[in-house]
Design an enzyme around this catalytic site. Structure first.
Site, PDB file in Angstrom:
ATOM      1  N   PRO A 247       2.834  -9.498  -0.601  1.00 19.30           N
ATOM      2  CA  PRO A 247       4.033  -8.700  -1.171  1.00 19.30           C
ATOM      3  C   PRO A 247       5.270  -9.374  -0.987  1.00 19.30           C
ATOM      4  O   PRO A 247       5.990  -9.429  -0.287  1.00 19.30           O
ATOM      5  CB  PRO A 247       3.876  -7.590  -0.627  1.00 19.30           C
ATOM      6  CG  PRO A 247       2.822  -7.354  -0.137  1.00 19.30           C
ATOM      7  CD  PRO A 247       2.267  -9.231   1.002  1.00 19.30           C
ATOM      8  N   GLU A 248       5.918  -9.634  -2.568  1.00 20.96           N
ATOM      9  CA  GLU A 248       7.469  -9.658  -2.162  1.00 20.96           C
ATOM     10  C   GLU A 248       8.277  -8.609  -2.017  1.00 20.96           C
ATOM     11  O   GLU A 248       7.842  -7.766  -1.951  1.00 20.96           O
ATOM     12  CB  GLU A 248       7.348 -11.296  -3.373  1.00 20.96           C
ATOM     13  CG  GLU A 248       6.693 -12.345  -2.645  1.00 20.96           C
ATOM     14  CD  GLU A 248       7.078 -12.920  -2.044  1.00 20.96           C
ATOM     15  OE1 GLU A 248       7.599 -12.829  -0.752  1.00 20.96           O
ATOM     16  OE2 GLU A 248       6.094 -13.836  -1.298  1.00 20.96           O
TER      17      GLU A 248
ATOM     18  N   HIS B 159      -9.777  -1.318   7.279  1.00 20.18           N
ATOM     19  CA  HIS B 159      -8.463  -1.646   7.193  1.00 20.18           C
ATOM     20  C   HIS B 159      -6.881  -0.984   7.305  1.00 20.18           C
ATOM     21  O   HIS B 159      -6.257  -1.683   7.538  1.00 20.18           O
ATOM     22  CB  HIS B 159      -7.569  -3.071   6.401  1.00 20.18           C
ATOM     23  CG  HIS B 159      -9.579  -3.794   7.281  1.00 20.18           C
ATOM     24  ND1 HIS B 159      -9.224  -4.842   7.549  1.00 20.18           N
ATOM     25  CD2 HIS B 159      -9.972  -4.230   5.607  1.00 20.18           C
ATOM     26  CE1 HIS B 159     -10.621  -5.528   7.242  1.00 20.18           C
ATOM     27  NE2 HIS B 159     -10.921  -5.633   5.898  1.00 20.18           N
TER      28      HIS B 159
ATOM     29  N   ARG C  55      -5.352  -8.923   7.068  1.00 14.27           N
ATOM     30  CA  ARG C  55      -5.202  -9.725   7.824  1.00 14.27           C
ATOM     31  C   ARG C  55      -4.115  -9.197   9.127  1.00 14.27           C
ATOM     32  O   ARG C  55      -3.924 -10.635   9.402  1.00 14.27           O
ATOM     33  CB  ARG C  55      -4.741 -10.842   6.372  1.00 14.27           C
ATOM     34  CG  ARG C  55      -5.522 -11.530   5.306  1.00 14.27           C
ATOM     35  CD  ARG C  55      -5.023 -12.540   4.735  1.00 14.27           C
ATOM     36  NE  ARG C  55      -4.685 -14.024   5.759  1.00 14.27           N
ATOM     37  CZ  ARG C  55      -4.587 -14.763   5.237  1.00 14.27           C
ATOM     38  NH1 ARG C  55      -3.861 -14.426   3.611  1.00 14.27           N
ATOM     39  NH2 ARG C  55      -4.249 -16.196   5.668  1.00 14.27           N
TER      40      ARG C  55
END
Length: 272
Positions: free
Chosen positions: A2-3, A90, A108
């Site tokens: 994500p930017e 998650h 992650r």
């Protein structure tokens, strides 16, 4: 990853649904993120979410004298869920507000949620923000400032954009697209960029990031807005992900090369 556009979309969603609401409970199900989640995040319980802001790729949730600084890492996202919704594999952190729940999901676990004391001017001294450059939509980010940031730099212009000191938030996809629009080869030394090219690149950076926000960001793997909506900027890219296809502008074949361990897409025909 994500930017800036994806974080901005997340920030706007959280603000729309939760600003002005009181945080009833914060549950840390998995503290082992990029940096361990400290118990200080619980200090926000009982406080009203006064404001949701963004600095570069960080989302800031301000609860009066307390603040949470959230980074989505490589695969993080947030979503609204109803009370009683089962935890997904998650899901690591949950914020229970007056009406609904907000959950942080990160397969992650490269993201982070950190506590900060929200004293006046705290963002100017916060360690994570120390070396960040100007925001792309801030008046401080000008063509002249970008040109000055390139002077004497031997690194590639793409590396300079990704570095976050000349301007924040220009991630891999958006750097490739902005360099294409400004007709600049990604591997060109930043110090060799002309003043005219800096002006073109400045306009392209602002335009690309603005369009990405309008299109909900880019969804390549995990990212989704807090209401589950997927981004679709990646469907409108001129070069990113188009290796072997024809350039829309000049007809040359789009190429890919690895720079600084990142895939870089460009047109050899019209990027000089």
């Amino acid at each position: 990853m994500p930017e800036l556009p994806e974080v901005e979309i997340t920030k706007r969603g959280v603000a729309q649904h939760f600003e002005g609401q009181r945080l009833l409970k914060c549950t840390v199900r998995e503290p082992r993120l990029r940096w361990p989640v400290q118990n200080t995040v619980l200090l926000c319980e009982g406080q009203v979410l006064v404001r949701v802001a963004r600095r570069s790729k960080y989302m800031v949730m301000e609860f009066g004298p307390h603040a949470l600084v959230v980074h989505l890492g490589m695969s993080g996202s947030m979503r609204i869920v109803e009370h009683g919704t089962a935890w997904e594999k998650h899901d690591h952190i949950e914020w229970q507000f007056d009406n609904k729940l907000l959950r942080y999901n990160d397969p992650r676990r490269f993201g982070s949620v950190e506590y900060a004391q929200a004293l006046p001017g705290w963002q100017q001294t916060y360690p994570r923000f120390g070396r960040l450059g100007p925001e792309p939509f801030d008046p401080q980010f000008t063509p002249a400032a970008l040109f000055e940031a390139t002077r004497g730099k031997k690194v590639s212009i793409k590396a300079l954009l990704l570095g976050g000191e000349a301007v924040v938030g220009v991630g891999n996809i958006y750097a490739c697209e902005a360099l294409f629009r400004s007709r600049i080869r990604p591997g060109k030394a930043a110090g060799r960029i002309s003043r005219l090219q800096a002006h073109a690149l400045h306009a392209a950076v602002v335009a690309v990031l603005g369009e990405a926000i309008e299109r909900g960001g880019s969804t390549l793997r995990n990212f989704q807005a807090i209401d589950g909506e997927l981004g679709h900027f990646q469907l409108h890219c001129d070069v990113y992900g188009r290796e072997g296809q024809r350039c829309h502008r000049c007809g040359a074949v789009v190429k890919r090369r690895v720079m600084n361990q990142r895939s870089t897409f460009y047109c050899p025909g019209c990027q000089l």
